[in-house]
Design an enzyme around this catalytic site. Sequence first.
Site, short mmCIF file in Angstrom:
data_model
loop_
_atom_site.label_atom_id
_atom_site.label_comp_id
_atom_site.label_asym_id
_atom_site.label_seq_id
_atom_site.Cartn_x
_atom_site.Cartn_y
_atom_site.Cartn_z
N ARG A 63 0.82 -1.22 0.00
CA ARG A 63 0.00 0.00 0.00
C ARG A 63 0.84 1.26 0.00
O ARG A 63 0.39 2.31 -0.44
CB ARG A 63 -1.01 -0.03 1.15
CG ARG A 63 -2.11 -1.08 0.90
CD ARG A 63 -3.11 -1.15 2.02
NE ARG A 63 -2.54 -1.54 3.28
CZ ARG A 63 -2.46 -2.77 3.76
NH1 ARG A 63 -2.94 -3.78 3.06
NH2 ARG A 63 -1.92 -3.02 4.92
N GLU A 100 7.09 -10.97 14.61
CA GLU A 100 6.70 -11.61 15.86
C GLU A 100 7.07 -13.09 15.88
O GLU A 100 7.56 -13.61 16.86
CB GLU A 100 5.19 -11.42 16.07
CG GLU A 100 4.72 -11.90 17.42
CD GLU A 100 3.24 -11.62 17.64
OE1 GLU A 100 2.73 -12.04 18.69
OE2 GLU A 100 2.60 -11.00 16.77
#
Length: 179
Positions: A63, A100
């Site tokens: 994006r 993560e």
Amino acid sequence: MTDIEELLLSRIRDVADYPEPGVMFKDITPLLADPAAFTALTDALAEIAGSTGATKIVGLEARGFILGAPVAVRAGIGFIPVRKAGKLPGATLSQTYDLEYGSAEIEVHAEDLRTGDRVLVVDDVLATGGTVEASLQLIRRAGADVAGVAILMELGFLGGRRRLEPALAGAPLETLIRV
């Protein structure tokens, strides 16, 4: 809240439980579909580019490409895509960063950034800050200077700003909306 914040927020749709249960996804596609809102966003980001003295815009996949390219055109400066590893032909510089659960890698064409370039990183969302942090490292490794970071929406509860402070080294971090 400013008029632009209200306009932009009014065009961002919340999608519950996407991409997994418990996540509230912030969908910017309605904003992109609205020419007045998209123009206002482009103008605001181009103003940041001008105020930082940027000579190039780096847009982060994917994006950041959609937002960064029209900002570069509006500001009259070059646009450089930073892509996921393996997507660019030819010689590239790459930067690995931790997620993560695991790691990821981004790349830029080696010849697109040079000493003397002042680069503004543009993206849609600042979450944990890992991708932006890696892009700042990549820009500096290419010999360019970081002019700043401009983000449509910051998810403040995820701590990305705090993570980025050392990597920014005094360069500004501008976010148009904070949620």
